[in-house]
Motif scaffolding. Structure first.
Motif, PDB file in Angstrom:
ATOM      1  N   ASP A   1       2.956   5.908  -3.156  1.00 29.50           N
ATOM      2  CA  ASP A   1       4.053   6.678  -3.759  1.00 29.50           C
ATOM      3  C   ASP A   1       3.935   6.684  -5.282  1.00 29.50           C
ATOM      4  O   ASP A   1       4.182   7.714  -5.934  1.00 29.50           O
ATOM      5  N   LEU A   2       3.578   5.529  -5.851  1.00 27.64           N
ATOM      6  CA  LEU A   2       3.396   5.440  -7.303  1.00 27.64           C
ATOM      7  C   LEU A   2       2.235   6.316  -7.749  1.00 27.64           C
ATOM      8  O   LEU A   2       2.329   6.995  -8.787  1.00 27.64           O
TER       9      LEU A   2
ATOM     10  N   LYS B   1       0.822  -1.212   0.000  1.00 30.46           N
ATOM     11  CA  LYS B   1       0.000   0.000   0.000  1.00 30.46           C
ATOM     12  C   LYS B   1       0.855   1.260   0.000  1.00 30.46           C
ATOM     13  O   LYS B   1       0.503   2.249  -0.647  1.00 30.46           O
ATOM     14  N   GLN B   2       1.994   1.225   0.710  1.00 32.89           N
ATOM     15  CA  GLN B   2       2.866   2.396   0.744  1.00 32.89           C
ATOM     16  C   GLN B   2       3.513   2.647  -0.618  1.00 32.89           C
ATOM     17  O   GLN B   2       3.568   3.782  -1.103  1.00 32.89           O
ATOM     18  N   ILE B   3       3.998   1.563  -1.247  1.00 36.09           N
ATOM     19  CA  ILE B   3       4.606   1.727  -2.578  1.00 36.09           C
ATOM     20  C   ILE B   3       3.568   2.234  -3.563  1.00 36.09           C
ATOM     21  O   ILE B   3       3.856   3.108  -4.390  1.00 36.09           O
TER      22      ILE B   3
ATOM     23  N   ARG C   1       6.832   1.529  -9.823  1.00 33.08           N
ATOM     24  CA  ARG C   1       5.991   0.508 -10.450  1.00 33.08           C
ATOM     25  C   ARG C   1       6.665  -0.859 -10.378  1.00 33.08           C
ATOM     26  O   ARG C   1       6.031  -1.869 -10.027  1.00 33.08           O
ATOM     27  N   ILE C   2       7.945  -0.918 -10.700  1.00 33.22           N
ATOM     28  CA  ILE C   2       8.690  -2.180 -10.655  1.00 33.22           C
ATOM     29  C   ILE C   2       8.736  -2.716  -9.228  1.00 33.22           C
ATOM     30  O   ILE C   2       8.565  -3.913  -8.984  1.00 33.22           O
ATOM     31  N   ASN C   3       8.954  -1.820  -8.272  1.00 35.42           N
ATOM     32  CA  ASN C   3       8.993  -2.242  -6.867  1.00 35.42           C
ATOM     33  C   ASN C   3       7.643  -2.803  -6.419  1.00 35.42           C
ATOM     34  O   ASN C   3       7.586  -3.775  -5.651  1.00 35.42           O
ATOM     35  N   LEU C   4       6.571  -2.185  -6.901  1.00 35.61           N
ATOM     36  CA  LEU C   4       5.229  -2.666  -6.557  1.00 35.61           C
ATOM     37  C   LEU C   4       5.009  -4.079  -7.100  1.00 35.61           C
ATOM     38  O   LEU C   4       4.526  -4.966  -6.387  1.00 35.61           O
ATOM     39  N   LEU C   5       5.372  -4.296  -8.361  1.00 38.16           N
ATOM     40  CA  LEU C   5       5.194  -5.612  -8.980  1.00 38.16           C
ATOM     41  C   LEU C   5       6.075  -6.661  -8.309  1.00 38.16           C
ATOM     42  O   LEU C   5       5.650  -7.802  -8.094  1.00 38.16           O
TER      43      LEU C   5
END
Length: 376
Positions: free
Chosen positions: A311-312, A306-308, A350-354
């Protein structure tokens, strides 16, 4: 329900788990496959082609049968219904269509196919730059798994649900939701339950069972129905996520208008087109992340996710606002640098979220529940 699919889709050495192949490469792959099987069973290429066609070009399945060369030949002779059409393109089409490791690129103008190392791989990108899901043939939809997205799309009837839930009232006897469309009954207030096993007559305005004459109902309050109240509560939750999903979908729908803004500039700036592609990818990921969270069980720890995403969302909104006001943006080197850095920042998030979603599902830290959808 749990999902353990790894969405990273790259080996540790950086090689991808799929390849985009043209007709010549596909033909070469097929010839190599046929030759390998022919060497094992000591049969002709034509005989081995028929054997592979019977097993949808799956070499492992053929070997699992434990055939001897003679058994393999008998199997082809007795059971194969394959035509003897040796047309090059027809063979390639048959190869791609039947093999679970191959799929044609869904881009209408593209003639390439994707070859995957495993059948349940998710997002792939063809050489024509089109991204799609290899597993379900829909457009790229990371991070939500295919089955949850299918469930969401099949049950997405927000408008109908809202009308049913908030314009209906439960029968005070059996709880069946009623939507009267009879203006005469609405004028008198007398309504009959549509449940054939009930057929209770009651007052639409106060919920009192209609016995004999019913006059003034101002002193009565419609009885609370726990099932109906839960429906309202469930709908509000669904409506919240539906709103988030729809907002990002509408943002994606701005693609053509934003491209026109870029094209209308006197100076053609390729970096703006590249940054727009990144922004659209962020919108798509955000859109599907809300579907994933909708089904995610409450006991799962999703704080990092949820935090990432927050930020995205922030980075994407800032970049989107810049594109909406593109006519005010100059073409200085400093401005170009700022826009490119904004795009790169959003991409990293986005990459970090995935990666976070893929890791949580791979380790079975997250579970999902399709029953969270409103059951009518």
């Amino acid at each position: 329900m749990s999902h353990s699919q790894d969405d990273c889709q790259e080996h540790e050495n950086g090689e991808k788990d799929y390849r985009s192949l043209n007709a010549e490469q596909l033909e070469s792959k097929l010839k190599t496959l046929v030759s390998n099987v022919a060497a094992i069973f000591e049969l002709s290429d034509e005989q081995c082609l028929k054997l592979l066609q019977k097993y949808n070009y799956d070499k492992e399945r053929v070997l699992e049968e434990g055939y001897s060369g003679e058994d393999a030949l008998k199997s082809v002779s007795v059971n194969s219904e394959t035509s003897e059409n040796n047309d090059r393109q027809a063979l390639i089409n048959d190869y791609v269509t039947k093999s679970r490791y191959l799929k044609w690129c869904p881009n209408g103008g593209c003639t390439r196919a994707i070859e995957a190392d495993y059948a349940d791989i998710r997002t792939v990108r063809c050489s024509c730059q089109l991204e799609f899901c290899f597993s379900c043939d829909r457009g790229a939809h990371d991070p939500v798994p295919c089955d949850l997205l299918a469930h969401w799309l099949e049950n997405d009837n927000h408008g109908s649900l809202e009308k049913i839930i908030f314009e209906s009232k439960p029968c005070p006897k059996c709880g069946f939701l009623i939507q009267p469309d009879d203006k005469v009954h609405m004028k008198t207030g007398s309504v009959w339950c549509l449940n054939e096993e009930c057929r209770q007559q009651f007052c639409w305005y106060c919920g009192v069972e209609w016995v004999g004459d019913h006059y003034d109902c101002e002193d009565f309050e419609y009885p609370v129905n726990q099932k109906h109240e839960k429906l309202k509560s469930d709908f509000k939750r669904y409506s919240r996520y539906h709103g988030f999903f729809t907002t990002q979908k509408e943002n994606l729908g701005m693609e053509e208008a934003l491209r026109e803004k870029i094209e209308s500039r006197e100076i053609k700036s390729e970096y703006l087109q590249e940054t727009l592609i990144k922004l659209l990818d962020c919108f798509r990921t955000l859109m599907y992340s809300y579907v994933l969270e909708f089904y995610l069980n409450e006991e799962c720890n999703a704080n990092i996710f949820k935090q990432i995403r927050e930020d995205l969302q922030t980075d994407s909104a800032k970049l989107f606002e810049m594109f909406l006001k593109l006519e005010e943006v100059d073409d200085s080197i400093a401005t170009k640098k700022i826009i490119q850095e904004m795009g790169e920042s959003a991409v990293k998030k986005r990459i970090n979220l995935l990666k976070n979603c893929a890791e949580e599902m791979k380790n079975d830290n997250w579970t999902f529940d399709e029953h969270k959808f409103i059951e009518m």
